[in-house]
Design a protein around this motif. Structure first.
Motif, PDB file in Angstrom:
ATOM      1  N   THR A 159      -3.380  -7.741   2.653  1.00 11.18           N
ATOM      2  CA  THR A 159      -3.774  -7.172   1.373  1.00 11.18           C
ATOM      3  C   THR A 159      -3.971  -8.240   0.333  1.00 11.18           C
ATOM      4  N   ASP A 174      -4.154   0.808  14.935  1.00 10.70           N
ATOM      5  CA  ASP A 174      -3.644  -0.407  14.299  1.00 10.70           C
ATOM      6  C   ASP A 174      -2.945  -1.237  15.377  1.00 10.70           C
ATOM      7  N   ARG A 184       0.851  -1.192   0.000  1.00 13.67           N
ATOM      8  CA  ARG A 184       0.000   0.000   0.000  1.00 13.67           C
ATOM      9  C   ARG A 184       0.885   1.239   0.000  1.00 13.67           C
ATOM     10  N   ASP A 206       1.492   3.109   3.182  1.00 11.12           N
ATOM     11  CA  ASP A 206       2.387   2.542   4.193  1.00 11.12           C
ATOM     12  C   ASP A 206       3.851   2.902   3.953  1.00 11.12           C
ATOM     13  N   TRP A 240       5.574  -5.790  10.657  1.00 13.30           N
ATOM     14  CA  TRP A 240       4.306  -5.100  10.404  1.00 13.30           C
ATOM     15  C   TRP A 240       4.032  -4.987   8.909  1.00 13.30           C
ATOM     16  N   ARG A 286       0.926  -6.661   6.848  1.00 12.57           N
ATOM     17  CA  ARG A 286       0.030  -5.830   6.046  1.00 12.57           C
ATOM     18  C   ARG A 286      -0.052  -6.354   4.615  1.00 12.57           C
TER      19      ARG A 286
END
Length: 208
Positions: free
Chosen positions: A205, A154, A28, A31, A197, A201
Protein backbone atom coordinates in the motif's frame (compact mmCIF):
# COMPACT_ATOMS: atom_id res chain seq x y z
CA UNK A 1 2.39 -27.00 23.30
CA UNK A 2 -0.55 -26.37 25.64
CA UNK A 3 -1.04 -29.20 28.09
CA UNK A 4 -2.17 -27.14 31.07
CA UNK A 5 -4.14 -24.08 32.09
CA UNK A 6 -0.95 -22.06 32.55
CA UNK A 7 0.33 -22.92 29.08
CA UNK A 8 -3.01 -22.06 27.49
CA UNK A 9 -3.17 -18.75 29.36
CA UNK A 10 0.35 -17.79 28.31
CA UNK A 11 -0.30 -18.82 24.72
CA UNK A 12 -3.56 -16.89 24.64
CA UNK A 13 -1.87 -13.73 25.91
CA UNK A 14 0.91 -14.07 23.34
CA UNK A 15 -1.48 -14.72 20.46
CA UNK A 16 -3.64 -11.77 21.50
CA UNK A 17 -0.51 -9.58 21.50
CA UNK A 18 0.16 -10.66 17.91
CA UNK A 19 -3.46 -9.71 17.18
CA UNK A 20 -2.89 -6.22 18.55
CA UNK A 21 0.19 -5.91 16.33
CA UNK A 22 -1.87 -7.04 13.32
CA UNK A 23 -4.65 -4.54 13.95
CA UNK A 24 -2.30 -1.61 14.53
CA UNK A 25 -0.45 -2.32 11.26
CA UNK A 26 -3.53 -2.52 9.04
CA UNK A 27 -3.51 0.04 6.23
CA UNK A 28 -6.78 -1.00 4.54
CA UNK A 29 -10.04 -1.01 6.46
CA UNK A 30 -11.16 -4.04 4.47
CA UNK A 31 -8.27 -6.06 5.94
CA UNK A 32 -9.30 -5.35 9.53
CA UNK A 33 -11.64 -8.35 10.12
CA UNK A 34 -8.99 -10.85 9.04
CA UNK A 35 -6.22 -8.97 10.84
CA UNK A 36 -8.25 -9.15 14.05
CA UNK A 37 -8.54 -12.94 13.86
CA UNK A 38 -5.57 -13.52 16.22
CA UNK A 39 -7.45 -11.55 18.90
CA UNK A 40 -10.24 -14.10 18.67
CA UNK A 41 -7.79 -17.00 18.66
CA UNK A 42 -6.03 -15.57 21.71
CA UNK A 43 -9.32 -15.18 23.56
CA UNK A 44 -10.14 -18.77 22.62
CA UNK A 45 -6.97 -20.06 24.29
CA UNK A 46 -7.63 -18.00 27.39
CA UNK A 47 -11.14 -19.47 27.59
CA UNK A 48 -9.65 -22.95 27.34
CA UNK A 49 -7.37 -22.19 30.29
CA UNK A 50 -10.55 -21.71 32.32
CA UNK A 51 -11.82 -25.07 31.04
CA UNK A 52 -8.59 -26.65 32.32
CA UNK A 53 -9.00 -24.98 35.72
CA UNK A 54 -12.61 -26.14 35.90
CA UNK A 55 -11.59 -29.73 35.26
CA UNK A 56 -13.70 -29.87 32.11
CA UNK A 57 -17.43 -30.38 32.44
CA UNK A 58 -20.20 -28.46 30.72
CA UNK A 59 -19.90 -25.06 32.37
CA UNK A 60 -19.90 -21.58 30.81
CA UNK A 61 -16.23 -21.79 29.75
CA UNK A 62 -16.86 -25.00 27.83
CA UNK A 63 -19.86 -23.46 26.08
CA UNK A 64 -17.87 -20.30 25.27
CA UNK A 65 -15.06 -22.44 23.83
CA UNK A 66 -17.53 -24.25 21.58
CA UNK A 67 -19.24 -21.04 20.45
CA UNK A 68 -15.93 -19.52 19.36
CA UNK A 69 -14.57 -22.69 17.75
CA UNK A 70 -17.73 -23.87 16.03
CA UNK A 71 -19.81 -20.77 15.35
CA UNK A 72 -17.67 -17.64 15.25
CA UNK A 73 -14.73 -19.05 13.29
CA UNK A 74 -17.04 -20.63 10.70
CA UNK A 75 -18.36 -17.14 9.87
CA UNK A 76 -15.46 -14.87 10.83
CA UNK A 77 -12.92 -16.45 8.48
CA UNK A 78 -14.96 -16.37 5.24
CA UNK A 79 -16.23 -12.87 6.01
CA UNK A 80 -12.68 -11.66 6.66
CA UNK A 81 -11.35 -13.27 3.50
CA UNK A 82 -14.23 -11.88 1.43
CA UNK A 83 -13.51 -8.37 2.70
CA UNK A 84 -9.77 -8.61 2.00
CA UNK A 85 -9.91 -10.49 -1.31
CA UNK A 86 -9.41 -8.85 -4.70
CA UNK A 87 -12.60 -8.04 -6.57
CA UNK A 88 -12.21 -10.79 -9.16
CA UNK A 89 -12.35 -13.45 -6.41
CA UNK A 90 -15.33 -12.16 -4.46
CA UNK A 91 -18.05 -13.94 -6.41
CA UNK A 92 -16.58 -17.38 -5.80
CA UNK A 93 -16.04 -16.53 -2.13
CA UNK A 94 -19.79 -16.37 -1.63
CA UNK A 95 -19.71 -20.19 -1.63
CA UNK A 96 -17.53 -20.58 1.51
CA UNK A 97 -19.43 -17.72 3.14
CA UNK A 98 -22.77 -19.42 2.51
CA UNK A 99 -21.28 -22.67 3.77
CA UNK A 100 -20.06 -20.96 6.93
CA UNK A 101 -23.41 -19.35 7.65
CA UNK A 102 -25.31 -22.60 7.11
CA UNK A 103 -22.81 -24.61 9.16
CA UNK A 104 -22.83 -22.08 12.00
CA UNK A 105 -26.64 -22.10 12.06
CA UNK A 106 -26.74 -25.90 12.27
CA UNK A 107 -24.07 -25.94 14.97
CA UNK A 108 -25.86 -23.20 16.93
CA UNK A 109 -28.99 -25.35 16.94
CA UNK A 110 -26.96 -28.35 18.13
CA UNK A 111 -25.38 -26.35 20.96
CA UNK A 112 -28.77 -24.98 22.03
CA UNK A 113 -30.45 -28.39 21.95
CA UNK A 114 -27.73 -30.60 23.42
CA UNK A 115 -25.01 -30.06 26.04
CA UNK A 116 -21.36 -29.72 25.09
CA UNK A 117 -18.94 -31.32 27.52
CA UNK A 118 -15.18 -31.19 28.03
CA UNK A 119 -12.98 -33.86 29.59
CA UNK A 120 -9.33 -33.67 30.57
CA UNK A 121 -7.55 -36.50 28.76
CA UNK A 122 -3.94 -36.56 29.84
CA UNK A 123 -2.35 -33.48 28.29
CA UNK A 124 -5.34 -32.60 26.11
CA UNK A 125 -8.93 -31.45 26.51
CA UNK A 126 -11.56 -33.44 24.65
CA UNK A 127 -14.82 -31.74 23.67
CA UNK A 128 -17.97 -33.69 22.89
CA UNK A 129 -21.02 -32.36 21.05
CA UNK A 130 -23.79 -34.64 19.86
CA UNK A 131 -24.10 -33.71 16.18
CA UNK A 132 -26.41 -35.03 13.53
CA UNK A 133 -24.75 -35.44 10.11
CA UNK A 134 -21.34 -34.71 11.63
CA UNK A 135 -19.45 -35.50 8.41
CA UNK A 136 -21.51 -32.98 6.45
CA UNK A 137 -20.99 -30.32 9.10
CA UNK A 138 -17.23 -30.92 9.13
CA UNK A 139 -17.13 -30.62 5.34
CA UNK A 140 -19.10 -27.37 5.49
CA UNK A 141 -16.82 -26.01 8.22
CA UNK A 142 -13.67 -26.82 6.24
CA UNK A 143 -15.12 -25.26 3.09
CA UNK A 144 -15.94 -22.11 5.04
CA UNK A 145 -12.53 -21.76 6.69
CA UNK A 146 -9.80 -23.50 4.70
CA UNK A 147 -11.77 -23.22 1.46
CA UNK A 148 -12.14 -19.45 1.80
CA UNK A 149 -8.38 -19.03 2.16
CA UNK A 150 -7.63 -21.30 -0.81
CA UNK A 151 -10.15 -19.47 -3.01
CA UNK A 152 -9.10 -15.99 -1.87
CA UNK A 153 -7.18 -15.00 -5.00
CA UNK A 154 -4.44 -13.63 -2.74
CA UNK A 155 -1.11 -15.47 -2.76
CA UNK A 156 -0.43 -14.81 0.92
CA UNK A 157 -3.84 -16.09 1.97
CA UNK A 158 -3.51 -19.09 -0.34
CA UNK A 159 -0.28 -20.08 1.39
CA UNK A 160 -1.97 -19.51 4.73
CA UNK A 161 -4.76 -21.84 3.63
CA UNK A 162 -2.24 -24.57 2.84
CA UNK A 163 -0.58 -24.01 6.21
CA UNK A 164 -3.92 -24.19 8.01
CA UNK A 165 -4.92 -27.38 6.19
CA UNK A 166 -1.66 -29.17 7.00
CA UNK A 167 -1.60 -27.87 10.57
CA UNK A 168 -5.17 -28.97 11.21
CA UNK A 169 -4.39 -32.52 10.11
CA UNK A 170 -1.31 -32.67 12.36
CA UNK A 171 -3.19 -31.25 15.36
CA UNK A 172 -6.08 -33.64 14.87
CA UNK A 173 -3.73 -36.63 14.68
CA UNK A 174 -1.89 -35.65 17.86
CA UNK A 175 -5.18 -34.96 19.64
CA UNK A 176 -6.44 -38.41 18.67
CA UNK A 177 -3.33 -39.90 20.27
CA UNK A 178 -3.96 -37.76 23.39
CA UNK A 179 -0.25 -36.91 23.28
CA UNK A 180 -0.39 -33.17 23.83
CA UNK A 181 -2.65 -30.34 22.74
CA UNK A 182 -1.10 -28.52 19.79
CA UNK A 183 -3.99 -26.18 18.97
CA UNK A 184 -2.31 -23.26 20.75
CA UNK A 185 0.84 -23.77 18.66
CA UNK A 186 -1.36 -23.99 15.57
CA UNK A 187 -3.14 -20.75 16.51
CA UNK A 188 0.20 -19.07 17.21
CA UNK A 189 1.72 -20.06 13.86
CA UNK A 190 -1.44 -18.96 12.05
CA UNK A 191 -1.41 -15.62 13.87
CA UNK A 192 2.24 -14.95 13.06
CA UNK A 193 1.55 -15.82 9.42
CA UNK A 194 -1.33 -13.33 9.44
CA UNK A 195 0.96 -10.69 10.90
CA UNK A 196 3.36 -11.27 8.02
CA UNK A 197 0.49 -10.95 5.57
CA UNK A 198 -0.66 -7.68 7.16
CA UNK A 199 2.88 -6.26 7.05
CA UNK A 200 3.30 -7.20 3.39
CA UNK A 201 -0.06 -5.63 2.54
CA UNK A 202 1.01 -2.45 4.31
CA UNK A 203 4.28 -2.34 2.39
CA UNK A 204 2.46 -2.75 -0.92
CA UNK A 205 0.00 0.00 0.00
CA UNK A 206 2.80 2.42 0.86
CA UNK A 207 4.63 1.70 -2.39
CA UNK A 208 1.43 2.11 -4.38
Amino acid sequence: MCGSATADLAAGAGIAAVGVACVTRVRRTADLPLAALPLLLGAHQIVESVVWDSGGGSGPATVAWAVIALLLLAVWVPVGVLCAAPRHARLRLTLPLASGLATAAALAYALAARPVTAAIRGHTVGYVVDLSHAELLIAGYLLATVGALLLSGDRGLLLLGVLVAVGAVICWALWQLEFVSTWCAFAAVTSVALLGWVCRRGAVTRVA
